[in-house]
Design an enzyme around this catalytic site. Structure first.
Site, PDB file in Angstrom:
ATOM      1  N   GLU A  72      42.130  33.606  43.962  1.00 43.02           N
ATOM      2  CA  GLU A  72      43.458  33.757  44.557  1.00 43.02           C
ATOM      3  C   GLU A  72      44.477  32.785  43.982  1.00 43.02           C
ATOM      4  OE1 GLU A  72      40.694  34.157  46.279  1.00 43.02           O
ATOM      5  OE2 GLU A  72      40.930  36.082  47.302  1.00 43.02           O
TER       6      GLU A  72
ATOM      7  N   HIS B 160      39.227  37.049  59.391  1.00 42.12           N
ATOM      8  CA  HIS B 160      39.853  38.221  58.774  1.00 42.12           C
ATOM      9  C   HIS B 160      40.845  38.890  59.714  1.00 42.12           C
ATOM     10  CE1 HIS B 160      36.717  37.813  55.765  1.00 42.12           C
ATOM     11  NE2 HIS B 160      37.190  38.811  55.078  1.00 42.12           N
TER      12      HIS B 160
HETATM   13  C1  LIG Z   1      38.812  34.060  49.312  1.00 46.84           C
HETATM   14  C2  LIG Z   1      38.374  35.459  49.498  1.00 46.84           C
HETATM   15  N1  LIG Z   1      38.831  36.404  48.654  1.00 46.84           N
HETATM   16  C3  LIG Z   1      38.473  37.679  48.801  1.00 46.84           C
HETATM   17  C4  LIG Z   1      37.626  38.064  49.804  1.00 46.84           C
HETATM   18  C5  LIG Z   1      37.275  39.532  49.998  1.00 46.84           C
HETATM   19  N2  LIG Z   1      35.911  39.786  49.587  1.00 46.84           N
HETATM   20  C6  LIG Z   1      34.918  39.809  50.481  1.00 46.84           C
HETATM   21  S1  LIG Z   1      33.439  40.080  49.763  1.00 46.84           S
HETATM   22  C7  LIG Z   1      34.139  40.131  48.221  1.00 46.84           C
HETATM   23  C8  LIG Z   1      33.275  40.358  47.033  1.00 46.84           C
HETATM   24  C9  LIG Z   1      32.301  39.267  46.882  1.00 46.84           C
HETATM   25  O1  LIG Z   1      31.468  39.551  45.826  1.00 46.84           O
HETATM   26  P1  LIG Z   1      30.175  38.691  45.557  1.00 46.84           P
HETATM   27  O2  LIG Z   1      30.508  37.241  45.564  1.00 46.84           O
HETATM   28  O3  LIG Z   1      29.557  39.225  44.331  1.00 46.84           O
HETATM   29  O4  LIG Z   1      29.241  38.945  46.815  1.00 46.84           O
HETATM   30  P2  LIG Z   1      28.557  40.278  47.326  1.00 46.84           P
HETATM   31  O5  LIG Z   1      29.530  40.897  48.285  1.00 46.84           O
HETATM   32  O6  LIG Z   1      28.264  41.124  46.138  1.00 46.84           O
HETATM   33  O7  LIG Z   1      27.342  39.837  48.040  1.00 46.84           O
HETATM   34  C10 LIG Z   1      35.506  39.957  48.287  1.00 46.84           C
HETATM   35  C11 LIG Z   1      36.412  39.989  47.150  1.00 46.84           C
HETATM   36  C12 LIG Z   1      37.170  37.052  50.668  1.00 46.84           C
HETATM   37  N3  LIG Z   1      36.363  37.322  51.704  1.00 46.84           N
HETATM   38  N4  LIG Z   1      37.539  35.768  50.487  1.00 46.84           N
END
Ligand SMILES: Cc1ncc(C[n+]2csc(CCOP(=O)(O)OP(=O)(O)O)c2C)c(N)n1
Ligand SMILES: Cc1ncc(C[n+]2csc(CCOP(=O)(O)OP(=O)(O)O)c2C)c(N)n1
Ligand SMILES: [Mg+2]
Ligand SMILES: [Mg+2]
Lengths: 342, 325, 325, 342
Positions: free
Chosen positions: C60, C129
């Site tokens: 971000e 959230h």
């Molecule tokens: C700071 C922040 N940015 C964006 C999000 C939205 N978000 C939630 S899960 C996710 C993807 C995360 O991917 P990864 O780290 O690969 O974990 P996975 O969900 O595959 O277990 C995002 C972008 C968030 N929760 N927090």
């Protein structure tokens, strides 16, 4: 795969076969995760779980491998995709399903929700829903253990996408310079939500290729093999407990479903999904146990036990009412209140 | 009593608490070997050693994350964020993690930690090192917010903050670090959530915080001497918990309220206090409620410009006089 | 007029502006190929291609830094922060860089950019959230702050925000994404800084924002039908610039003010509006000013609990009735 | 030193000697920086500069080497320690000293101050005082240049201590995946304020050892040698302009004084300070020019010119009044006002 010769990669390359009891425990933990999350999925479909939820179907070997290796008083820090990491610490399945359903019997009485499971007594120190935020917090718990000389280790789970946020970087450097007893586990399931991790990451292995940036050994292991995860977890936990500092472990795995409730996961090639389902950590482990001569009856007993457990958990949660409304504004402060004025 | 500077009172409080409780640990940038960039933490490394007083990298998220994780697991950390402007680089750990996790966990865990920070303008440091951001914290449920106006309160309120079972953001007003005043010797603890009547009066209530307290007192003196107006000055001391009892008692007596804050104009604690009074003491008011603030601008750097925009005794007086018209 | 959902109005506005101005570019997490996690940006990648509509990593600070740097050098970026809670991980870029640099540079550079974000509760997503954080932005000089309450305003205000030469934080209330309403076809732009009188009335002014507007309207209807109280409902639409003219005109007419906000209790825009009125329209008031807010707590996750704490029409009615007593 | 074979290290290992005109320009830029900052120091001592200030005395070769290599329309992003990076873009010395003194003639009319120098017309896109924040912003300007196909490159200066903050990590990965035309220059002066960088960093070379984490070549160069800096700057700028993406360059250098006005720099061993003063980038460069046969008169002319320039700048700034108070609340918005209501 990286072919480092450090203790963790050695453990990954030559995992000692645990005894049958331990292997059945690993199988039991995976089964528990699987049936619980499948049930959670069904409960969504019936709209008994509101909001969102992030299942880790297909990734169970990671939670199980670490769960089986951790000491009772070790700390787990995980994410919104943390039902399994929480469950394997011995947390109540009823509490988890109840929390997802927003019921009084929920682990947090409905105040946390699916993304925030926590059971401090069991060392499940919370599920965090802001990407990366729990990594420095896990380091902090490790610092506390180090200061208190308690021998506890902090284990922190996160995803591949998390390796691109600032908190990842700060936590790794911090843990490294203070030799903190923390194990960072990157579950690389190839996707950051809907985006392939390779599209947004400057290196091939998002965690392992960054390990040297913190003076750490690059480690990539098969996250669908519970024996491998267990062996590497043991090695990393031992290293941490011995005062030899943090580890960063990249675990390759895959989620069978979409990112969250709303996502059917259509951005993934069918063959990719099929190939990984072939490598389902539970069916493959079952086959291995049988091949290694474990009695099928023992395996079936585990399966029946967990099937009964989830039925019971669902039933209890269904019969639990909504949380009393009075709790909505309690526990902001240690005195139990939310009072901000005298 | 001993004379201590506002700066010296910081280390006095930390030392007092570290002596009585081994679980108190302290981390931050340049706080150990260097004794802090504002020299607020000199001597602590020598007395308590490098395991309890630790220098960190420039990793504010890691600093506060470490404090959070330690607080959840039995320690009572004190973290320094060098300038309060830097809360912006670690705000998530403060507002989404530390402030919320006790609530989300249904009360399972506590965050007995203190985050100290140098706050506010007047040092000609420009817009990124001069903000008053106690408002940011006040707007977030789950944070206690303290901002002392003198050395005795620094010692007493910081000690109380360290003992408090909840997370406290402790704002030290950097323009006051050099000011000396009387501080009780020996153990000194001032409970959170009690405003101080810094000067009694009967015609108007001036509510101020931190560096605005001496300015309000100066204004009150002039109002008395030159205009025969008796102003009561309230030092809020802690924004959360907020001592509405003391503030309301004063407004009930005087019927007039002026708030004086260093923050930019919008959504400050002054607005909160004003709107509380407009809701709960409306019928006691004899005139409109006036807020004196810095304009809604970032702070300029040049001394002349910075002095022109921050609330001055003259501006406070002017506002009180208009009210009395 | 066409019927569009609040969600569809987002992409309609972005498409409208991207068609007319090549310098408009758009970046964020999962906004391109996936069309946004809330499906607010579907079709944009197809129409405008991968150079103008770009998926980013979970970074971000990099997203907003990129937007800032691009805005300083001739582009008009739109950045998405998926949930407004995540502003906390990139708050520095917003408040210390984007908001201040024009001022610090003596007006040398502009930040014509928009940061869109899904804001607010009601989706059972839990405390990290679900926050309404428009207040955080309002408290920072240099940011414009917009929060529409219906699809037509989403389209018109977002278009105006994209054309605006200053940085705009555009809060989309996630609980409203599914709501359909009439939206003017063709080019539609609603100027920033104009509140809307959503319902005329003469006895009390209810000022509301975003998802609280329909609740206020519902309350007003019941007040009329069941209590013969005529409530005027003002949809603030933009907090900065704030349309005090429209708000003040209404309060002057009714003599009574209730603000309804989703934010937690302290230092919200309701406090700002209340204290402005308490200062400038004091003599026009017939009764105390009342603020209806969520309590000063993080939002709980369970549907029953979340519903219980957010301002409801019933709570608004109750407050108005007490005022009329 | 890292001994990579990439284009940047090749440039560093075999810097082509620039022609005498360019070398005198490098010398002139270094002299200008030196005399300006020495004067700033004197003005502090006279309390004509208030607040704080962070001098880069001893680090001039970095600013000069890049300044001489950059195209007129390239972008500079720097920090509170950015007087020199700003000056070398052709920015008015009077404007800079005036700004430090809070005078009307200041570059920003006194609204920015020593930590926020900026001159957009000259491509000096600002000095940023929050560690790391300008790194993604510099990437953003590079993105803009890439999108507009302008051929501009963004150059971003920062310190060793900055490599441990989250924004560093995010900016590097972001720039790498989008192949942005940005050059990140880490001036490793061995200290993060008062703390030796090695005490708080998990790797030896805080920037170079992290470059592979972003798929970038590790580069460490001698930052006290203007010819080396110039050669590497040219190579990196060319690479960026050719669409070959970002670079991360670790430049080893040293500040002669303390971190900021308040700091006498006593935490540094005397021998360390002495050794680096021996390696003063300006006296060593002067000696080299003489050894290479450059006419001493030309060198002296540069010195006299800059001495006169700083005298003139100081005089003008001293004679400039305080900024008019009316400007204190202008230029929050593009309409010139700070109006937040109608
Ligand atoms: C700071 C922040 N940015 C964006 C999000 C939205 N978000 C939630 S899960 C996710 C993807 C995360 O991917 P990864 O780290 O690969 O974990 P996975 O969900 O595959 O277990 C995002 C972008 C968030 N929760 N927090
Ligand atoms: C986010 C943030 N944290 C801390 C500071 C305070 N601070 C200013 S300069 C500095 C040291 C920076 O060291 P380095 O990056 O090596 O740059 P140098 O000063 O040596 O040029 C620190 C900690 C800051 N400005 N911003
Ligand atoms: Mg993933
Ligand atoms: Mg340095």
């Amino acid at each position: 795969m990286t072919t480092s010769k450090g203790p963790l990669m050695t453990a990954a390359a030559n995992p000692q076969t645990p005894d049958t009891g331990k292997r059945l425990e690993l199988y039991r933990l995976m089964q528990a995760c699987r049936v619980m999350e499948q049930r959670a999925y069904d409960l969504f479909m019936q709209n008994l779980i509101k909001g969102t939820s992030h299942l880790a179907l297909g990734q169970e070997a990671v939670a199980a491998g670490f769960g089986a290796a951790m000491r009772e008083d070790d700390y787990t820090f995980c994410t919104y995709r943390g039902h399994n990491h929480t469950l394997v610490r011995g947390v109540s399945m009823t509490g988890i399903l109840g929390e997802l359903m927003g019921r009084e019997c929920g682990l947090l009485s409905g105040k946390g929700g699916s993304m925030h499971l926590m059971d401090v007594e069991k060392g499940a120190m919370g599920s965090y829903a802001i990407i990366g935020a729990h990594m420095p917090i896990a380091a902090g718990a490790a610092w506390s253990a180090q200061y208190r000389k308690s021998g506890q280790v902090s284990v922190c789970f996160f995803g591949d996408g998390t390796t691109n946020i600032g908190a990842f970087h700060e936590a790794l450097n911090f843990a490294a310079i203070w030799d903190l007893p923390v194990v960072f586990v990157c579950e690389n399931n190839l996707y950051m939500e809907y985006t392939p991790i390779g599209d947004v990451t400057a290196v091939k292995n998002p965690a392992a290729d960054r390990a040297p940036a913190y003076g750490l050994e690059p480690v990539v292991i098969d996250g669908n093999d519970a024996d491998v995860v267990y062996a590497v977890a043991q090695a990393a936990l031992e290293k941490a407990r011995d005062g030899k500092g943090p580890s960063l472990i990249e675990v390759q795995t895959y989620r069978h479903g979409g990112h969250s409730r709303a996502d059917p996961g259509k951005y993934r090639p069918d063959e990719e999904v099929a190939a990984w389902k072939e490598r389902d950590p539970i069916t493959t482990y079952r086959a291995r146990l049988l091949a290694d001569g474990v009695d099928e009856a023992a395996i079936v007993a585990v399966e029946e036990e967990q099937a009964a457990r989830v039925d019971k958990a669902e039933e209890t949660a269904r019969n639990s009412g909504p949380p009393p409304l009075e709790i909505a504004d309690t526990d902001v402060w240690a005195d139990g209140s939310s009072r901000w004025r005298n | 009593m001993e004379k201590l500077s506002y700066r010296e009172a910081v280390s006095a409080a930390i030392a007092q608490e570290m002596r009585r409780d081994d679980s108190v640990v302290f981390l931050g940038e340049d706080i150990a070997a260097a004794g802090g960039v504002f020299k607020t933490t000199e001597g602590l490394l020598d007395e308590f050693g490098p395991l309890r007083v630790r220098d960190t990298p420039i990793s504010e998220q890691a600093i506060l994350g470490a404090a959070a994780g330690a607080a959840m697991t039995g320690l009572r950390p004190i973290a320094e964020i060098m300038f309060s402007d830097f809360f912006a680089v670690c705000w998530d750990i403060v507002v989404n993690q530390i402030a919320k996790t006790r609530f989300m966990s249904d009360g399972q865990c506590s965050f007995p930690l203190v985050i100290r920070s140098a706050n506010g303008g007047g040092a000609r440091f420009g817009a990124q090192h001069s903000q008053s951001v106690e408002n940011w914290a006040m707007a977030v449920p789950g944070l206690k917010v303290v901002a002392p106006s003198n050395a005795a309160d620094v010692k007493g309120l910081l000690a109380a903050s360290i003992r408090d079972p909840d997370p406290v953001l402790f704002f030290e007003q950097k323009s006051m670090y050099g000011l000396k005043s009387d501080v009780p010797e020996g153990e000194h603890v001032v409970p959170l959530g009690q405003a101080a009547v810094a000067r009694e009066g009967s015609d108007v209530t001036i509510v101020a915080l931190a560096a605005m307290v001496p300015r309000a007192l100066k204004a009150a003196e002039t109002l008395q001497n030159e205009h025969n107006i008796s102003a009561e000055v309230i030092d809020v001391r802690s924004l959360v918990p907020l001592d509405t009892t003391t503030i309301f008692a004063s407004v009930t007596k005087t019927g007039r309220l002026v708030t004086v804050e260093e923050n930019p104009r919008l959504c400050g604690w002054g607005a909160e206090v004003s709107s509380l009074v407009a809701e709960e003491l409306f019928w006691d008011l004899d005139s409109p409620i006036v807020r004196v603030t810095t304009p809604h601008i970032p702070l300029p750097s040049a001394d002349t410009l910075e002095d022109a925009v921050m609330p001055s005794p003259a501006r406070i007086i002017e506002n009180v006089l208009q009210m009395a018209d």
